[in-house]
Write a protein that holds these residues in place. Structure first.
Motif, PDB file in Angstrom:
ATOM      1  N   LEU A   1       0.827  -1.210   0.000  1.00 55.94           N
ATOM      2  CA  LEU A   1       0.000   0.000   0.000  1.00 55.94           C
ATOM      3  C   LEU A   1       0.862   1.262   0.000  1.00 55.94           C
ATOM      4  CD1 LEU A   1      -2.867  -1.081   2.395  1.00 55.94           C
ATOM      5  CD2 LEU A   1      -3.035  -0.638  -0.058  1.00 55.94           C
ATOM      6  N   ASP A   2       1.988   1.222   0.675  1.00 59.25           N
ATOM      7  CA  ASP A   2       2.923   2.355   0.604  1.00 59.25           C
ATOM      8  C   ASP A   2       3.432   2.531  -0.825  1.00 59.25           C
ATOM      9  OD1 ASP A   2       2.638   2.938   3.285  1.00 59.25           O
ATOM     10  OD2 ASP A   2       4.535   2.015   3.885  1.00 59.25           O
ATOM     11  N   GLY A   3       3.691   1.416  -1.496  1.00 57.00           N
ATOM     12  CA  GLY A   3       4.097   1.482  -2.902  1.00 57.00           C
ATOM     13  C   GLY A   3       3.006   2.087  -3.767  1.00 57.00           C
ATOM     14  N   ALA A   4       1.764   1.736  -3.478  1.00 56.91           N
ATOM     15  CA  ALA A   4       0.635   2.312  -4.219  1.00 56.91           C
ATOM     16  C   ALA A   4       0.566   3.817  -3.988  1.00 56.91           C
ATOM     17  CB  ALA A   4      -0.666   1.634  -3.801  1.00 56.91           C
ATOM     18  N   MET A   5       0.819   4.244  -2.766  1.00 56.86           N
ATOM     19  CA  MET A   5       0.807   5.681  -2.483  1.00 56.86           C
ATOM     20  C   MET A   5       1.935   6.391  -3.225  1.00 56.86           C
ATOM     21  SD  MET A   5      -0.914   8.070  -1.090  1.00 56.86           S
ATOM     22  CE  MET A   5      -1.923   7.563   0.276  1.00 56.86           C
ATOM     23  N   CYS A   6       3.059   5.733  -3.368  1.00 55.24           N
ATOM     24  CA  CYS A   6       4.163   6.313  -4.154  1.00 55.24           C
ATOM     25  C   CYS A   6       3.750   6.485  -5.614  1.00 55.24           C
ATOM     26  CB  CYS A   6       5.409   5.438  -4.060  1.00 55.24           C
ATOM     27  SG  CYS A   6       6.218   5.500  -2.452  1.00 55.24           S
ATOM     28  N   ILE A   7       3.044   5.507  -6.149  1.00 60.39           N
ATOM     29  CA  ILE A   7       2.537   5.610  -7.519  1.00 60.39           C
ATOM     30  C   ILE A   7       1.605   6.814  -7.623  1.00 60.39           C
ATOM     31  CG2 ILE A   7       1.098   4.491  -9.279  1.00 60.39           C
ATOM     32  CD1 ILE A   7       2.179   1.788  -8.147  1.00 60.39           C
ATOM     33  N   ARG A   8       0.764   6.993  -6.617  1.00 60.66           N
ATOM     34  CA  ARG A   8      -0.159   8.140  -6.587  1.00 60.66           C
ATOM     35  C   ARG A   8       0.623   9.443  -6.578  1.00 60.66           C
ATOM     36  NH1 ARG A   8      -2.168  12.177  -7.166  1.00 60.66           N
ATOM     37  NH2 ARG A   8      -3.780  13.180  -5.967  1.00 60.66           N
ATOM     38  N   ARG A   9       1.626   9.515  -5.739  1.00 60.41           N
ATOM     39  CA  ARG A   9       2.422  10.751  -5.644  1.00 60.41           C
ATOM     40  C   ARG A   9       3.209  11.022  -6.912  1.00 60.41           C
ATOM     41  NH1 ARG A   9       3.831   9.293   0.256  1.00 60.41           N
ATOM     42  NH2 ARG A   9       2.129  10.325   1.339  1.00 60.41           N
ATOM     43  N   ASP A  10       3.497   9.960  -7.662  1.00 61.34           N
ATOM     44  CA  ASP A  10       4.192  10.129  -8.941  1.00 61.34           C
ATOM     45  C   ASP A  10       3.240  10.582 -10.043  1.00 61.34           C
ATOM     46  OD1 ASP A  10       6.662   9.477  -7.900  1.00 61.34           O
ATOM     47  OD2 ASP A  10       6.609   7.395  -8.591  1.00 61.34           O
ATOM     48  N   GLY A  11       1.958  10.717  -9.713  1.00 60.65           N
ATOM     49  CA  GLY A  11       1.016  11.296 -10.658  1.00 60.65           C
ATOM     50  C   GLY A  11       0.081  10.336 -11.365  1.00 60.65           C
TER      51      GLY A  11
END
Length: 73
Positions: free
Chosen positions: A8-18
């Motif tokens: 889920l942290d990885g998913a949030m990183c994807i979100r922050r990457d746009g």
């Protein structure tokens, strides 16, 4: 539970990457792979936070709707 939180942290990183739609897809995958007992508490909270960060105009995507449905269940 640690593995699910990392995913889920990885998913949030994807979100922050746009890419909020891809982030929702990653969150759905992480959430559905977790045993039922791990789909509450902190894991659920992280998934809710990710969904809340998705812009309203992108919440109609298949991945975002699927995440919303998982969280509503």
């Amino acid at each position: 539970m640690t593995r699910t939180l990392l995913l889920l942290d990885g998913a949030m990183c994807i979100r922050r990457d746009g890419d909020p739609v891809a982030a929702c897809g990653a969150a759905v995958e992480a959430f559905t792979q977790a045993p039922g007992r791990f789909r509450k508490g902190l894991v659920r909270q992280r998934a809710v936070e990710l969904y809340a960060s998705v812009p309203a105009d992108q919440r109609e995507s298949t991945d975002a709707r699927e995440l919303a449905e998982l969280l509503a269940a």
